[in-house]
Design a protein around this motif. Structure first.
Motif, mmCIF file in Angstrom:
data_model
loop_
_atom_site.group_PDB
_atom_site.id
_atom_site.type_symbol
_atom_site.label_atom_id
_atom_site.label_comp_id
_atom_site.label_asym_id
_atom_site.label_seq_id
_atom_site.Cartn_x
_atom_site.Cartn_y
_atom_site.Cartn_z
ATOM 1 N N ALA C 34 0.834 -1.204 0.000
ATOM 2 C CA ALA C 34 0.000 0.000 0.000
ATOM 3 C C ALA C 34 0.864 1.246 0.000
ATOM 4 O O ALA C 34 0.511 2.272 -0.588
ATOM 5 C CB ALA C 34 -0.936 -0.008 1.207
ATOM 6 N N LEU C 37 1.995 1.974 -3.503
ATOM 7 C CA LEU C 37 0.896 2.513 -4.312
ATOM 8 C C LEU C 37 0.586 3.944 -3.901
ATOM 9 O O LEU C 37 0.354 4.805 -4.745
ATOM 10 C CB LEU C 37 -0.346 1.625 -4.165
ATOM 11 C CG LEU C 37 -0.147 0.185 -4.657
ATOM 12 C CD1 LEU C 37 -1.427 -0.618 -4.506
ATOM 13 C CD2 LEU C 37 0.310 0.174 -6.109
ATOM 14 N N SER C 105 5.452 2.893 -13.659
ATOM 15 C CA SER C 105 4.319 1.970 -13.682
ATOM 16 C C SER C 105 4.795 0.518 -13.803
ATOM 17 O O SER C 105 4.331 -0.361 -13.076
ATOM 18 C CB SER C 105 3.402 2.339 -14.854
ATOM 19 O OG SER C 105 2.346 1.439 -14.947
ATOM 20 N N VAL C 106 5.756 0.305 -14.720
ATOM 21 C CA VAL C 106 6.235 -1.071 -14.917
ATOM 22 C C VAL C 106 6.919 -1.580 -13.649
ATOM 23 O O VAL C 106 6.663 -2.700 -13.190
ATOM 24 C CB VAL C 106 7.184 -1.127 -16.127
ATOM 25 C CG1 VAL C 106 7.843 -2.491 -16.233
ATOM 26 C CG2 VAL C 106 6.432 -0.810 -17.405
ATOM 27 N N SER C 108 6.394 -0.678 -10.568
ATOM 28 C CA SER C 108 5.379 -0.949 -9.548
ATOM 29 C C SER C 108 4.624 -2.239 -9.841
ATOM 30 O O SER C 108 4.291 -2.988 -8.933
ATOM 31 C CB SER C 108 4.383 0.203 -9.472
ATOM 32 O OG SER C 108 5.032 1.363 -9.065
ATOM 33 N N ASN C 109 4.359 -2.482 -11.133
ATOM 34 C CA ASN C 109 3.660 -3.716 -11.489
ATOM 35 C C ASN C 109 4.391 -4.926 -10.956
ATOM 36 O O ASN C 109 3.785 -5.829 -10.378
ATOM 37 C CB ASN C 109 3.567 -3.854 -13.015
ATOM 38 C CG ASN C 109 2.430 -3.032 -13.574
ATOM 39 O OD1 ASN C 109 1.474 -2.769 -12.874
ATOM 40 N ND2 ASN C 109 2.563 -2.624 -14.814
ATOM 41 N N TYR C 110 5.719 -4.950 -11.166
ATOM 42 C CA TYR C 110 6.477 -6.125 -10.725
ATOM 43 C C TYR C 110 6.572 -6.159 -9.202
ATOM 44 O O TYR C 110 6.589 -7.233 -8.612
ATOM 45 C CB TYR C 110 7.850 -6.164 -11.404
ATOM 46 C CG TYR C 110 7.718 -6.648 -12.826
ATOM 47 C CD1 TYR C 110 7.713 -8.018 -13.105
ATOM 48 C CD2 TYR C 110 7.535 -5.757 -13.874
ATOM 49 C CE1 TYR C 110 7.541 -8.479 -14.403
ATOM 50 C CE2 TYR C 110 7.354 -6.211 -15.172
ATOM 51 C CZ TYR C 110 7.368 -7.564 -15.433
ATOM 52 O OH TYR C 110 7.181 -8.029 -16.713
ATOM 53 N N VAL C 112 4.228 -5.039 -6.979
ATOM 54 C CA VAL C 112 2.995 -5.492 -6.322
ATOM 55 C C VAL C 112 2.653 -6.935 -6.678
ATOM 56 O O VAL C 112 1.863 -7.563 -5.988
ATOM 57 C CB VAL C 112 1.777 -4.592 -6.628
ATOM 58 C CG1 VAL C 112 1.965 -3.212 -6.067
ATOM 59 C CG2 VAL C 112 1.467 -4.559 -8.109
ATOM 60 N N GLU C 113 3.264 -7.459 -7.715
ATOM 61 C CA GLU C 113 2.958 -8.846 -8.084
ATOM 62 C C GLU C 113 3.922 -9.841 -7.449
ATOM 63 O O GLU C 113 3.840 -11.035 -7.707
ATOM 64 C CB GLU C 113 2.963 -9.014 -9.613
ATOM 65 C CG GLU C 113 1.783 -8.377 -10.326
ATOM 66 C CD GLU C 113 0.440 -9.011 -9.983
ATOM 67 O OE1 GLU C 113 0.414 -10.176 -9.544
ATOM 68 O OE2 GLU C 113 -0.585 -8.323 -10.122
ATOM 69 N N GLY C 178 -2.960 -2.857 0.662
ATOM 70 C CA GLY C 178 -2.546 -2.943 -0.731
ATOM 71 C C GLY C 178 -3.742 -2.871 -1.643
ATOM 72 O O GLY C 178 -4.869 -2.647 -1.200
ATOM 73 N N GLY C 179 -3.491 -3.048 -2.956
ATOM 74 C CA GLY C 179 -4.560 -2.930 -3.939
ATOM 75 C C GLY C 179 -5.447 -4.153 -3.968
ATOM 76 O O GLY C 179 -5.240 -5.112 -3.244
ATOM 77 N N GLN C 180 -6.446 -4.069 -4.841
ATOM 78 C CA GLN C 180 -7.424 -5.152 -4.913
ATOM 79 C C GLN C 180 -7.091 -6.135 -6.028
ATOM 80 O O GLN C 180 -6.270 -5.863 -6.891
ATOM 81 C CB GLN C 180 -8.808 -4.573 -5.168
ATOM 82 C CG GLN C 180 -8.901 -3.823 -6.487
ATOM 83 C CD GLN C 180 -10.200 -3.060 -6.603
ATOM 84 O OE1 GLN C 180 -11.232 -3.634 -6.848
ATOM 85 N NE2 GLN C 180 -10.135 -1.738 -6.429
ATOM 86 N N LYS C 181 -7.724 -7.288 -5.965
ATOM 87 C CA LYS C 181 -7.612 -8.237 -7.075
ATOM 88 C C LYS C 181 -8.882 -9.056 -7.184
ATOM 89 O O LYS C 181 -9.558 -9.298 -6.190
ATOM 90 C CB LYS C 181 -6.399 -9.143 -6.885
ATOM 91 C CG LYS C 181 -6.051 -9.893 -8.158
ATOM 92 C CD LYS C 181 -4.670 -10.477 -8.122
ATOM 93 C CE LYS C 181 -3.642 -9.557 -8.763
ATOM 94 N NZ LYS C 181 -2.320 -10.195 -8.803
ATOM 95 N N TYR C 182 -9.207 -9.463 -8.434
ATOM 96 C CA TYR C 182 -10.444 -10.197 -8.677
ATOM 97 C C TYR C 182 -10.374 -11.599 -8.093
ATOM 98 O O TYR C 182 -9.323 -12.260 -8.143
ATOM 99 C CB TYR C 182 -10.716 -10.342 -10.172
ATOM 100 C CG TYR C 182 -11.250 -9.105 -10.858
ATOM 101 C CD1 TYR C 182 -11.547 -7.954 -10.141
ATOM 102 C CD2 TYR C 182 -11.454 -9.105 -12.228
ATOM 103 C CE1 TYR C 182 -12.033 -6.833 -10.786
ATOM 104 C CE2 TYR C 182 -11.942 -7.979 -12.879
ATOM 105 C CZ TYR C 182 -12.219 -6.844 -12.154
ATOM 106 O OH TYR C 182 -12.698 -5.741 -12.803
ATOM 107 N N THR C 189 -6.521 -16.540 -8.223
ATOM 108 C CA THR C 189 -5.573 -15.445 -8.412
ATOM 109 C C THR C 189 -4.827 -15.239 -7.094
ATOM 110 O O THR C 189 -5.336 -15.570 -6.034
ATOM 111 C CB THR C 189 -6.296 -14.143 -8.793
ATOM 112 O OG1 THR C 189 -7.408 -13.980 -7.923
ATOM 113 C CG2 THR C 189 -6.777 -14.173 -10.213
#
Lengths: 644, 198, 309
Positions: C34, C37, C105-106, C108-110, C112-113, C178-182, C189
């Motif tokens: 979080a 983000l 952005s890229v 951060s993507n890696y 948070v994943e 942190g962020g959300q996920k489906y 997931t």
């Protein structure tokens, strides 16, 4: 009795019964009025069977305005429900139905017909054509759109509204009530109409321009319409397939988006947004076109950076097809895929930024006149920029994990659609009103409206950015007091109420101007620059008595400043298409077909399917070569219009 | 109506030229329609649930027969349009009749194929794979069916009115449509059947 | 013009309020994900505020300077086609901004994943979070316990959530961590979180999932590892075991309060972890197959009832 029970509303309420009564009374009043004033024949001859692009355009406009108020009432109800915590105004089911219909109505049945109204009314005039390429198809497009919209709109009175959001994700849209059936079938019917509009306008713009008007001498709105039409032709078939698959899942038990036997719910989400994202550019590009015309007209100079304006629109249209996955960054497609879509999405900011700066540079060294259309356009620039930059924030895929599904997102897309599209529609409506109806809308009321809408807009949507970051998810019908969302939601409601006043003022403005506005205006009341202002007001059936010859993108300005001669030669007889009732009748059959499918009435469905094919057969065998307007008639019309 | 005799019959009036151009745009939309179906097919083709997969239900004989019938019909309609340009109405009508008969035969084989699938437990509702397979094939089949009626109407009109700019234009547009269906079939043959059987 | 200035002042104050609002849930992070983000959000917000200001200033200058009322009556605005240099700059600067943001952005993507930063070498706590209409089920396979609608987590330990849904698509979201996920029906997931600070946090389903969506929330309590272990012990001593019949009952649409069980439903109704491709299910998945068709039948029964009411 069992047969009729399917038409009952699953979740009745007083509001629904009241609107049923209101709808019934309105219908009776309209029918009685038409009969009393003996206007049925006029309505049939002059409007229902018309193939004239100007009249079809006006019918699109009327539909769009009606739907604007329908969707607006939905919006007010939502904001009222959320104005205070734990509100009991609406229950969850009604709230869900209302935000679903609000989304569908506003995008598909308000914004779409509004831009198609502009395309219909303006493009043939702007390129110096007599009509669109396929006038009869144009009438069919309108009536299919209209019947699709009507089918969707009766849902809340017959059988129940869709309640799964305007995105209608499966497996939520499981067809427990007929709401999802309405969604799939009504949008399908309207969508076919839109697809044909796209085909019609590509052909019209590419093949029917006045002599001398090369592609790079087309006015900016025509360019926008061309690119929009191309997007329509490429995006709408995807929707057609997705809706057909959804319909089959609901009606015939196929397994596309189901939970078992291999069904894949996210396939719907993908197909929906492969159409859905280009769709928002279908809405915004014509709006950009309108702003370009207005800003250039009232700065009294040519549009700055014509070539980069065209280039940026082409680039936007290409990028619009490669960003769809940003609508579900959070589905767990991995960092790599998210990175790609994050970058493509942010890339759209570049051509959009170019357009903003080009408009600013069009103001530069101009002679700016603040008419109502120009006021809307100058309010558009800062407000739309706010929406644009929050779009860039949302495009940061990791950060989107926090924005997704929140009021931040809701604030963003209203922030681009309202100043971007709705303001353009209102600006354009004010701008083209005198060309359509021969008098101007009141400027003072118009400016009040623009300011009220802007202030109302800011109050309604800025708080949503804040509550979104505070954790308010979208589509919640209520929230508890302890969340602390209450005060800002109340501000939103006040903003929405101010906007409602603004929209009512538009109606008042029309009423006021019909009664009091001067009818003694010239054919070019704004001192404009393009061809649509070069013909008479009201525009004769054939648009231009002599086909104009053009040397630049601002043909009328050339006449004013460079002694350019538009109309050379003598009158010749003009070939025009005949009116036809078939598009209307065929669309009525489509309506019956859709209704039968919604309620799984198979025998009527088969009969109406045959009816549709019979109409197409009749059309195939019909010999309709149109008619000619003689030189004598043209001379009479022209001298009368010039005298008036 | 101005008729330009220097151009082929189907292009000879302004209205005809617009119609042909518009139809090309329409075919562009049709390409997107089938592209979406193909994309969905490739997404779903190994999602067979409890039903059979492609290798279990595809048979080469009817598919080859369908391919030959449709490819031949595309050739004969080409000859028909050629005859039309030479102004030979009888020959043109003959080729169109052959084309429609071949189309009808194609449709017959396809219906037989569908019945076989359903008998083998691969109905529309069996799995995501069979749903998208039958929908994709069915969409093509429905286009052929519409084409058969359309072609028949045009034949009647050519018989009634002779070869005029109007009937010539209609025949030419119909031939574009028919060739397009043939191209789609080639994709179906290669990417659905051959790939599925391998 | 006064109105315009007032408008401008309103907007500026909103921007200031936004940037000053550290106490907003999303901007008040309690875990490394979080935090990343929130810093991304603040960074973009400031950059974007800069762009907005540039546009506003340019607009105001143009509108003030080139109003018709300020020009002589015979002033003729010039015809200006455009200038490749000016337009080049208009393209160039946004390209630079977008390029910079793309890099952020890229990255951060890696981030948070993958496992939370600073927690890479610690063993993660695996929790299966599955949603049903309109509840959250939390299964702790290592501890062999299960809760409904509340989540206890240890601090200073990475958390690996494995998300799926027994019904519509939902989205698992604890904004302060942190962020959300489906959470979806067909496959699992993963979401990597961690809590730095002990405390109570709000968690919810963020994705619209029907009638009971608004109340589809859960409470998160972050506590020390010691307290967490004590809680697990307590649950094992006091809670009832979960069984298939009981779980089927829990899946019925509706709302439930907090519930606690020993054992997890994963034993008899496993998570859909292995059929990413969705092809022929293994024997062991027949259970869940039956379950789906059962709930499907149930919903069609319900539809039938609606018509006959």
């Amino acid at each position: 009795m069992e047969f009729f029970e399917r038409f009952a509303i699953p979740h009745p309420s007083i509001a629904i019964y009241a609107s049923m009564v209101a709808a019934g009374l309105t219908m009776i009043a309209v029918i009685a009025g038409l009969t009393y004033f003996k206007k049925w024949g006029y309505l049939w001859r002059e409007w229902i069977t018309t193939v004239d692009h100007k009249r079809i355009g006006i019918m699109y406009l009327i539909s769009a305005l009606l739907m604007l108020f329908r969707g607006g009432v939905d919006a007010i109800m939502m904001r009222a429900q959320l104005a205070v915590p734990e509100n009991k105004l609406l229950d969850a089911q009604h709230y869900n139905e209302i935000f679903t219909t609000h989304g569908v109505v506003m995008i598909l049945f308000m914004a779409m017909p509004f831009i198609i109204f502009f395309m219909n009314f303006v493009v043939p005039l702007q390129i110096g054509a007599r009509d669109v390429a396929f006038p009869r198809l144009n009438a069919l497009s309108f009536w299919l759109f209209f019947m699709g919209a009507m089918l969707f709109n009766i849902s809340f009175m017959v059988g129940g509204s869709p309640d799964a959001g305007w995105t209608s994700y499966f497996p939520l849209a499981d067809g427990e009530s007929v709401g999802s059936h309405y969604y799939m079938i009504a949008i399908q019917i309207a969508g076919i109409g839109t697809l044909m509009t796209g085909i019609n306008f590509i052909t019209t713009i590419l093949k029917m321009r006045a002599p001398g008007m090369t592609l790079m001498k087309m006015p900016m709105f025509t360019w926008a319409s061309l690119i929009t039409s191309v997007i329509i032709v490429f995006a709408f078939p995807v929707l057609t397939v997705a809706l057909a698959m959804g319909t089959m899942d609901l009606l015939f038990g196929t397994q596309f988006f189901t939970l078992d036997n291999g069904g894949m719910a996210m396939l719907w989400a993908n197909l929906f947004w492969v159409w859905g994202h280009p769709e928002v550019y279908i809405l915004i590009l014509p709006a950009f076109g309108i702003y370009s015309e207005i800003i250039s007209t009232f700065s009294r100079r040519n549009l700055y950076g014509y070539k980069s304006m065209v280039g940026s629109m082409v680039l936007i249209s290409l990028l619009s097809f490669v960003v769809w996955a940003h609508h579900f960054f959070t589905m767990g497609q991995g960092a790599f895929a998210n990175s790609i879509f994050s970058i493509t999405t942010m890339a759209i900011a570049v051509p959009t930024g170019v357009k903003i700066f080009n408009w600013l540079l069009t103001l530069w060294k101009g002679k700016i006149e603040f008419t109502t259309p120009m006021l809307y356009s100058t309010l558009f620039i800062p407000l739309f920029t706010l929406g644009g930059v929050t779009g860039v924030m949302l495009a940061m895929s990791a950060a989107d994990y926090q924005y997704h599904n929140t009021m931040f997102l809701v604030a963003h897309f209203h922030n681009v659609i309202i100043p971007g599209v709705v303001f353009a529609m209102l600006a354009g409506l004010t701008f083209y009103w005198p060309k359509m109806f021969g008098f101007m809308l009141n400027e003072k009321i118009g400016k009040w409206t623009a300011w009220l809408l802007s202030i109302g807009f800011l109050l309604a949507f800025m708080p949503m950015y804040v509550t979104g970051l505070d954790g308010q998810a979208r589509r919640m019908y209520t929230y508890s007091e302890s969340t602390g969302f209450g005060p800002l939601n109340m501000v939103s409601f006040i903003g929405a109420a101010i906007m409602a006043v603004g929209f009512v003022l538009i109606v008042y403005n029309i009423y006021y101007s019909v009664r009091y506005a001067s009818r003694d205006i010239s054919a070019d009341p704004w001192d404009a620059r393009t061809l649509e202002w070069a013909t008479h007001t009201p525009v004769p059936e054939y648009n231009f008595a002599i086909t104009p010859e053009v040397a630049s993108s601002e043909a009328l300005w050339d006449v004013k400043k460079k002694d350019h001669v538009l109309f050379k030669g003598d009158y010749e007889k003009i070939h025009m298409p005949n009116n036809s009732g078939v598009p209307f009748i065929m669309s009525c059959i489509f309506f019956a077909w859709g209704f039968s499918l919604v309620f799984s009435l198979w025998i009527p469905a088969i009969i109406t399917t045959i009816g549709i094919f019979v109409c197409m057969t009749l059309r195939s065998f019909e010999k309709d070569h149109g008619h000619y307007i003689s030189v004598k008639e043209i001379e009479d019309t022209e001298s009368e219009l010039r005298g008036a | 109506m101005k008729i330009d005799h220097s151009l082929p019959l189907e292009y000879s009036t302004e209205e005809n030229r617009l119609k042909i151009f518009g139809f090309w745009i329409f075919l562009g939309a049709e390409i997107m329609l089938f592209a979406t179906l193909f994309a969905s097919y490739f997404t779903l083709y190994n999602r067979t649930g409890s039903g059979p997969n492609g290798a279990e239900i595809f048979h080469i004989t009817p598919v080859l027969l369908e391919t030959i019938l449709l490819l031949t019909s595309s050739f004969t309609i080409g000859l028909g349009v050629h005859a039309m340009r030479l102004g030979r109405q009888k020959a043109m009508m003959g080729f169109f009749v052959v084309t429609l008969l071949l189309g009808l035969a194609f449709l017959g084989v396809e219906i037989f194929e569908f019945v076989t699938y359903v008998h083998e437990g691969a109905g529309l509702q069996t799995s995501a794979f069979t749903s998208i397979l039958l929908t994709t094939l069915g969409t093509h089949g429905a286009h052929v069916t519409v084409g058969l009626f359309w072609g028949l109407y045009i034949l009647i009109q050519v018989k009634r009115d002779g070869l005029t700019p109007e009937t010539g234009n209609k025949s030419f547009i119909f031939s574009l449509y028919w060739h397009f269906l043939d191209v789609v079939w080639i994709f179906i043959f290669s990417f659905i059947y051959l790939k599925g059987m391998m | 013009m006064k109105l315009k200035m007032a408008l401008f002042a309103i907007m500026m104050s909103i921007v200031t309020v936004l940037t000053g609002c550290e106490q907003l849930t999303v901007l008040d992070p309690k875990g490394p994900q979080a935090e990343r983000l929130a810093s991304d959000i603040m960074l973009t917000m400031l950059m974007m505020a800069g762009i907005v200001i540039v546009v506003f200033v340019m607009l105001v200058i143009m509108l003030v300077k080139y109003r018709a009322s300020k020009q002589p009556a015979d002033y003729e605005p010039p015809h200006i086609e455009g200038n490749p240099w000016v337009e080049g700059i208009l393209v160039g600067i946004p390209v630079l901004i977008v390029a910079f943001l793309s890099i952020v952005s890229v990255q951060s993507n890696y981030i948070v994943e993958s496992a939370p930063q600073g927690y890479e070498d610690k063993e993660p706590l695996v929790v299966y979070a599955s949603s049903s209409n309109w509840k959250w089920h939390f299964s702790y396979p290592e501890e062999d316990i299960e809760t409904v609608n509340y989540l206890y987590i240890p601090t200073d330990r990475p958390l690996e959530f494995r998300l799926y849904s027994h019904g519509p698509i939902t989205s698992f979201w604890i904004p302060q961590l942190g962020g959300q996920k489906y959470a979806m029906n067909a496959h699992v997931t993963k979401l990597h979180l961690a809590a730095d600070v002990e405390g109570e946090y709000m968690g919810r389903n963020a994705n619209f999932s029907g009638e009971g969506f608004a109340e589809n929330q859960f409470d998160v309590t972050a506590m020390s590892q010691k307290e967490f272990d004590e809680w697990v012990e307590e649950v094992k001593e006091t809670a009832e075991p979960i069984n298939e019949a009981k779980f089927e009952e829990l899946l019925e649409p509706g709302h439930l309060g907090r519930m606690t069980f020993t054992g997890t439903h994963l034993e008899f109704s496993p998570a859909p972890e292995h059929h990413h491709e969705g092809d022929k299910y293994e024997e062991e998945h027949n259970h869940s197959d039956e379950h789906h068709s059962a709930s499907r039948k149930e919903s069609s029964d319900r539809k039938h009832m609606n018509y006959n009411e």
